[in-house]
Scaffold this active site. Sequence first.
Site, PDB file in Angstrom:
ATOM      1  N   HIS A 183     -29.036  21.531  29.198  1.00 32.55           N
ATOM      2  CA  HIS A 183     -27.946  22.332  29.756  1.00 32.55           C
ATOM      3  C   HIS A 183     -28.227  23.827  29.699  1.00 32.55           C
ATOM      4  CE1 HIS A 183     -26.175  18.401  29.964  1.00 32.55           C
ATOM      5  NE2 HIS A 183     -25.673  18.897  31.069  1.00 32.55           N
ATOM      6  N   CYS A 481     -27.981  15.307  43.265  1.00 33.91           N
ATOM      7  CA  CYS A 481     -27.378  16.498  42.650  1.00 33.91           C
ATOM      8  C   CYS A 481     -28.074  16.885  41.350  1.00 33.91           C
ATOM      9  CB  CYS A 481     -25.887  16.291  42.418  1.00 33.91           C
ATOM     10  SG  CYS A 481     -25.533  14.980  41.242  1.00 33.91           S
TER      11      CYS A 481
HETATM   12  C1  PEP Z   1     -28.056  14.576  36.256  1.00 35.29           C
HETATM   13  O1  PEP Z   1     -28.136  13.856  35.258  1.00 35.29           O
HETATM   14  O2  PEP Z   1     -28.986  14.717  37.089  1.00 35.29           O
HETATM   15  C2  PEP Z   1     -26.813  15.323  36.531  1.00 35.29           C
HETATM   16  C3  PEP Z   1     -26.656  15.964  37.661  1.00 35.29           C
HETATM   17  O3  PEP Z   1     -25.861  15.342  35.540  1.00 35.29           O
HETATM   18  P1  PEP Z   1     -25.976  16.277  34.216  1.00 35.29           P
HETATM   19  O4  PEP Z   1     -27.190  17.137  34.382  1.00 35.29           O
HETATM   20  O5  PEP Z   1     -24.727  17.054  34.113  1.00 35.29           O
HETATM   21  O6  PEP Z   1     -26.126  15.254  33.148  1.00 35.29           O
END
Ligand code: PEP
Length: 546
Positions: A183, A481
Amino acid sequence: MELRGSGIGSGIAAGVVLRMPEPLAPASDAPRTAEADTETKRARDALDRVATWLSQRGFAVEGEAQAVLEAQALMARDPAVATDIGQRIEAGANAERAVFEAFASFAQILEDMGGYMAERAADLADIAQRVIAELRGVPAPGVPESDTPYILVAHDLAPADTALLDFAKVHALVTRDGGPTSHTAILARAKSIPAIVGVAGADDIANGTLIVVDAAASTVTVDASPEQVAAALARRDDLLNHASAPVTAGALADGFRVPLLANLGAPEEAAAALALGAEGVGLFRTEFMFLDAPAAPSVEAQQAKYTELLAAFPGKKVVVRCLDAGADKPLRFLTHADEENPALGLRGLRALRAHESILRDQLTALANAQAATDAELWVMAPMVADHDETAYFVGLAKDLGIRLAGVMAEVPSIALVADQVFEVADFVSIGTNDLTQYTLAADRLQGSLAAYQDPWHPAVLRLIKQLGDAGAAAGKPVGVCGEAAADPALAIVLVGLGATTLSMAPAALADVRAALLTVTLGEAQARATRALSGRSAAEARALGSR
Ligand code: PEP
Ligand code: MG
C-alpha cells in the site's frame, strides 16, 4: 553508492533524506529509582513541552490537521492527566510508565464512550508516545516534521502514517520493506511521487544524506554528486512535459476503445483524476476512508461520502469496492488482530460475510447514493473465490437495490471457474496485485519476495486470459484494476488478453494512454500470445513488450 529496490512509477527526484523515527520500545515497568517529586517534575515538564509543541504545530497547519493538533494540545494540558501521572509516580511507577498507564486509562474511558470520543483514543496513545520520547530525549515516532522538502526513508509506512504526510514537502519515498503492490507503493502512485520500495540497504541511509531516487531505473543513488543531481532534475522536467500531452479517450491505434479509469481512495481525489483524463472510476477502495474508525461507519456517514464521489462523475461509470479489510489494511470493526496468516485469513468478502450487517449497511448506503446521483454505479466485492461467493454477494447487492454487481478476481480459483462466475456476476475486475501474490504464494508486502510479485509471470497472464475469454463468451466486461494496468507495456498485453477497461492511479493515465495508441487490437493480441509463451516473468516481458 547505488542501492536497488522496486521502482514505483517513472518519476525521479533528488533531495535530502529525513528518516521516519523508529517506533519506541515499550515503557519499562521497573519501579522508579528517583525521588517521587523529581520524577513527577520530569514527567510534567515533558508533558508541558509536548503540549506547547502541539499548539505551535496547530498554528502552522490548516484544516483537519489543525483541529487534530489543537485537540491533542488540550488533552496534553488536561490537569486530570497530570494528576493521574503524579499519583502513579507517588505509588512507585517510573515517569515513562506512569505516562503510559495514565494515557492508556484515559484512552480506555474514551473507547468505552464509543462514537466520536472513541475515535480520539488513538490521539491519546500518540500524545503518550510523544511524552515518553521527550523523557528519553529521542525523536518522537511517526511522520517527521520539516519546514523544507525532503525524501522520506522508512522501514515501511502504515496507512495511518500516510494520512499525515504533507506531499508538498515529501518529494519521494524510499522504504526497506514492501513490494511493488504494497500500500505504500499504491499511495506513491496515487500521489504521483517517485518511490523505491524493498531497498535492502535503506537502513544505512543517514538523515541529511543527499540522494537521487530514480523510479524507472529502480535505483537510489546515495551521496549523489552535483552532476547526478542536475541530470535528475533535467529528467524530471522532461517527464513533466510529457505528462502534459493532450488528454483523449483511451483507445488503440485502430480506434478500438479501452476506457481508462482511475483508482481512488477518497472522494477528494476525484477532481485531480478528472483533470488527468480519467473516464470514470475503476476502483474506489472504500476501506481507505475508515482505516482509523473504531466502529463500523453508519449508513448516513457512508452515504455522504459515496454521494460526494458519484456526484463528481455525472453520467460516468464508478466502480466501488466493498470494504477490503484484512492483511495490511486491518479495520478494527472487521478484522481479528490475532490471525496467524491474515493474507490467507478472514479477508475481503470473507470478513464481510462474517459481519453481514456491516456489508448490508454499506450496500444500502451505496444504493441510496446511486438513487441520489446520475453516475453509473457498479459495486464489487474483494477477494471472491468462486461461484458460491459470487452468487451470495450479487444476490445481496441486488436485493438491496444495487443495479450492477460484480466481483474482483484476486484468488486464482476464480479464474479457473470464471465461466460459472459470469453466470451470476455482471462484471469481473481483476486485481492483479493479489492475483499475483496468491498465484505465486508470495506475500506482497515482503521486500525480500518482491521478485515474485511480477504480474508478467506467465501463470498470472494465463489466468487473466481465462478470465478474458470467459468474459467475452458471456458478453460481460472484464476490467483490470491492479497495478499491472499502470505498466504501459503490460497494459497493451492485458487488452490483448481480453481486458475491456484499465484502471490505475491517475498519475499513470498519460503514459498508458500514449502506449495504447501505438498498437492495433491485432498487434495487442499478438503481443499477448507471445507473452503467454514466456517461461518466466522476465521472458514474458521481453516477448510481450514488442
Ligand atoms: C489488487 O489486489 O490488485 C487490488 C486492486 O486490490 P488492493 O491492491 O487494494 O488489494
Ligand atoms: Mg486486492
